[in-house]
Write a protein that holds these residues in place. Structure first.
Motif, PDB file in Angstrom:
ATOM      1  N   ASN A  11       0.852  -1.189   0.000  1.00 52.42           N
ATOM      2  CA  ASN A  11       0.000   0.000   0.000  1.00 52.42           C
ATOM      3  C   ASN A  11       0.890   1.242   0.000  1.00 52.42           C
ATOM      4  O   ASN A  11       2.123   1.150  -0.084  1.00 52.42           O
ATOM      5  N   GLY A  12       0.286   2.418   0.127  1.00 52.49           N
ATOM      6  CA  GLY A  12       1.046   3.652   0.026  1.00 52.49           C
ATOM      7  C   GLY A  12       2.145   3.794   1.060  1.00 52.49           C
ATOM      8  O   GLY A  12       3.296   4.130   0.741  1.00 52.49           O
ATOM      9  N   ASN A 199       0.236   1.990  -6.285  1.00 51.94           N
ATOM     10  CA  ASN A 199      -0.776   2.484  -5.360  1.00 51.94           C
ATOM     11  C   ASN A 199      -1.172   3.928  -5.657  1.00 51.94           C
ATOM     12  O   ASN A 199      -1.881   4.557  -4.872  1.00 51.94           O
ATOM     13  N   HIS A 204      -4.806   3.188 -10.165  1.00 49.65           N
ATOM     14  CA  HIS A 204      -6.157   2.723  -9.842  1.00 49.65           C
ATOM     15  C   HIS A 204      -7.145   3.048 -10.972  1.00 49.65           C
ATOM     16  O   HIS A 204      -8.136   2.330 -11.147  1.00 49.65           O
TER      17      HIS A 204
END
Length: 258
Positions: A11-12, A199, A204
Motif C-alpha cells: 500500500n502507500g 498504489n 487505480h
C-alpha cells in the motif's frame, strides 16, 4: 532483493518504507525499527507489515538480509553506497521475473491488436511520450503522442473503440494527467499506465499498470527520479511488438513461385 510480485501488493505507506530503504540501505542496516519508523514517517506496524510482505519474519531478519546483500555486492566489486546503479540493478532483475513477463505480454497483446496507440505525458514524461511514439512507430503501428494536457478529446466513443493509450507519469498524481485519464474513461480506450508504483491514483484509474519502483528524487518541486526504466520499458514493448508483428507478417506472406 525484493520480488516484483511482492512489491505490487504494497500500500502507500509500505511503498514509502520500500523507497526509503532503497535510498538509505546502509543506514537502515544500523537502525532500530523505531528509528526507521521516525525517518520514513510511518509506524513500526507498517514496517513489520512491509517486512512480512517481503517474506521476512521481522525487522531484524530484513535488516540482516540487507547486510548480506551489501556484502555480496561488495565481494563482486560493487560497493552498496547509494547511486542510481543500485535500484536500476534491482529493476532489471524484476523485469526478468514471470510476473513481469506476463504483464508486458498483456500490454503488447493490447498494443498489437489496437488500430492506433496514443502516448501521453507532461514535462519530462511528455518528452518520453514523444520518444515512445516514435520508437513504437518503427514497428509498423500508428502511434501518436499527446503532450498538451488541455487538448480536447472527441466525445464520440466509437473513435476510441480499438485504441490503446500509454500514460507516462512518475508520481501518478499530477492533476493534468488524472484529468486526461478521466476523459479517457468516458471512452472505450484501454489505458496502460507506466508509473513508479501501483498504489497511485493513476494506477487505480488505469486498465493495466506497469510499475518500475524507483526511489523518488526531488529538488523542490522538480521531480528528478530516473527515467531509465521508462525508456527501457518503451523499447522493450517496441521490440516485443516487432517480434509479434513480423512473425504474423512472415506467416501470411505468400511464397514466390518456383
Amino acid at each position: 532483493m525484493f520480488a516484483y510480485d511482492k512489491l505490487q501488493d504494497l500500500n502507500g505507506l509500505e511503498t514509502d518504507v520500500y523507497a526509503y530503504i532503497m535510498k538509505n540501505r546502509d543506514k537502515v542496516e544500523k537502525m532500530t525499527i523505531r528509528e526507521l519508523a521516525k525517518e520514513a514517517h510511518v509506524s513500526t506496524t507498517t514496517i513489520l507489515r512491509f517486512a512480512t510482505k517481503m517474506g521476512y519474519e521481522g525487522f531484524a531478519e530484513l535488516r540482516f538480509a540487507l547486510k548480506q546483500d551489501r556484502l555480496n555486492q561488495e565481494q563482486q566489486g560493487h560497493p552498496d553506497s547509494f547511486d542510481i546503479t543500485v535500484p536500476l540493478a534491482d529493476f532489471f532483475h524484476k523485469v526478468n521475473t514471470t510476473d513481469f513477463e506476463d504483464l508486458l505480454d498483456k500490454a503488447v497483446d493490447w498494443i498489437a491488436d489496437a488500430d492506433m496507440i496514443l502516448t501521453f505525458g507532461i514535462g519530462t514524461s511528455g518528452f518520453l511520450a514523444e520518444y515512445g511514439a516514435r520508437f513504437i512507430s518503427n514497428m509498423g503501428k500508428l502511434v501518436l503522442p499527446i503532450i498538451d494536457p488541455f487538448q480536447p478529446m472527441p466525445t464520440d466513443k466509437k473513435l476510441f473503440a480499438n485504441i490503446v493509450v500509454l500514460v507516462l507519469s512518475v508520481s501518478g498524481e499530477s492533476r493534468e494527467v488524472l484529468d486526461m485519464v478521466g476523459k479517457l474513461q468516458r471512452t472505450d480506450a484501454k489505458v496502460i499506465a507506466v508509473t513508479n508504483h501501483t498504489n497511485s491514483t493513476l494506477a487505480h484509474l488505469s486498465d493495466l499498470t506497469i510499475a518500475y519502483y524507483m526511489p523518488e528524487v526531488t529538488n523542490g518541486t522538480l521531480n528528478m527520479t530516473t527515467q531509465v526504466p521508462v525508456v527501457y520499458l518503451l523499447e522493450l514493448m517496441g521490440h516485443r511488438l516487432d517480434q509479434r508483428v513480423n512473425g504474423h507478417q512472415q506467416d501470411t506472406q505468400e511464397k514466390p513461385e518456383a
